[in-house]
Design an enzyme around this catalytic site. Sequence first.
Site, PDB file in Angstrom:
ATOM      1  N   SER A  44      -8.195   6.594   0.151  1.00  0.00           N
ATOM      2  CA  SER A  44      -9.485   7.237   0.449  1.00  0.00           C
ATOM      3  C   SER A  44      -9.535   8.616  -0.201  1.00  0.00           C
ATOM      4  O   SER A  44     -10.605   9.209  -0.323  1.00  0.00           O
ATOM      5  CB  SER A  44      -9.674   7.373   1.969  1.00  0.00           C
ATOM      6  OG  SER A  44      -8.535   7.963   2.566  1.00  0.00           O
ATOM      7  N   ASP A  82      -0.588   4.770   0.435  1.00  0.00           N
ATOM      8  CA  ASP A  82      -1.345   3.596  -0.013  1.00  0.00           C
ATOM      9  C   ASP A  82      -0.951   3.178  -1.419  1.00  0.00           C
ATOM     10  O   ASP A  82      -0.768   4.027  -2.298  1.00  0.00           O
ATOM     11  CB  ASP A  82      -2.845   3.941  -0.026  1.00  0.00           C
ATOM     12  CG  ASP A  82      -3.577   3.350   1.154  1.00  0.00           C
ATOM     13  OD1 ASP A  82      -3.029   2.439   1.807  1.00  0.00           O
ATOM     14  OD2 ASP A  82      -4.697   3.817   1.429  1.00  0.00           O
ATOM     15  N   GLU A 181      -9.283  -2.706   9.950  1.00  0.00           N
ATOM     16  CA  GLU A 181     -10.431  -1.836   9.662  1.00  0.00           C
ATOM     17  C   GLU A 181     -11.746  -2.622   9.724  1.00  0.00           C
ATOM     18  O   GLU A 181     -11.852  -3.725   9.177  1.00  0.00           O
ATOM     19  CB  GLU A 181     -10.278  -1.223   8.252  1.00  0.00           C
ATOM     20  CG  GLU A 181     -11.488  -0.352   7.868  1.00  0.00           C
ATOM     21  CD  GLU A 181     -11.264   0.522   6.654  1.00  0.00           C
ATOM     22  OE1 GLU A 181     -10.161   0.491   6.065  1.00  0.00           O
ATOM     23  OE2 GLU A 181     -12.211   1.245   6.293  1.00  0.00           O
TER      24      GLU A 181
END
Length: 277
Positions: A44, A82, A181
Site C-alpha cells: 500500500s 509485502d 481483507e
Amino acid sequence: MNTVSTLLQQKQSGDKITMLTAYDYTTAKIIDECGVNSILVGDSLGMVMLGYENTLPVTMEDMIHHTKAVSRAAKNAFVVADMPFMSYQVSVQEAVKNAGRLIQEGGANAVKLEGGAEVCDRITAIVKTSIPVVAHLGLTPQSVNAFGGFKVQGKNLAHAKKLIQDALNIQEAGACAVVLEGIPAKLAEIITEKLIIPTIGIGAGNGCDGQVLVYQDMLGLTTGHIPKFAKCFADVGNLMRQGIQNYITETKSKSFPSQEHIYHIDDEIMNQLKENF
Ligand code: KIV
C-alpha cells in the site's frame, strides 16, 4: 519480542493481535514503542507514500528500501514485508529469491503474499527456506484489474466457499497467519474458527484474531476515498495542517524564530567583528 509463536499464542488465548502498516523509520518507531504486535510494510506504500493509483507499480527495490527503514526502528514488533506484484507470480524460484531479499536485505521477519490455492506452491517453497509467510485472501489489491475495482469479495455462496477452501489450503501449505481483507464479517468468523493459524482482518469484522489498518487511514492522514472500515482514531491530519499554518503565520510575522530558538555569541566577539568589518 513478537514472533510467529507469540502471534499463535495470542490466537489460542483470545488476545487480539494488533498490526499497523509503516513505511518509514520515524513512524515505525512510534508504532513499535506503543506496543503494536506486528508492523506490516505493505505494498500500500505505492498509494499512500508514492501516490500511485494502486499497488501494481511497486517494485522489489521500493519494498526493500522501506522495509530497511522499518526494521531499523522495530525492536519488539514482528515485521512483515509485502511481496510486490510480479515478485512471486512468475515462478517458485523467483518467489523464494525475492522473499529471501526482503529478509536478508530488508531485515523483515516474514513476508506476505496475496492469493489462495494458486500460490500454495510458493508458500511451501518459501517456508522450506525458514521464512515465515503470511497469506492474504479476499479483496487482494494486486488483483484490482481482475476484480474490476476494489470490491468486497466472498458475497455469493460459490465465492464464499472458495475463500474458506483457500484459507484451508494456505494453512496446509505452511502459512503462519492470514490477512482477510474486504469480506463479510460472518464469513471471516467462519474462516477464523476453522483455522489453527491467526486471521488478521481489515474490513472483515471483529471476529478475526486480530486487526490491521493502514496508519494513514487510522490517523486522519488519508485524502480522497476513505474505506468504510477505516476508523479514524486520532485526527493527526488536521493537527498537522494546524501546525503548518502556525509555522507560516509566525514566520511571516517574524515571531519565529524567537530568543529560545536561536544560537548566541559573546558580545566581546561581536564587538571585535564589527571593528574588523
Ligand atoms: O499493503 C497493505 O497495506 C496491505 C494491508 C491493507 C493488509 O496489504
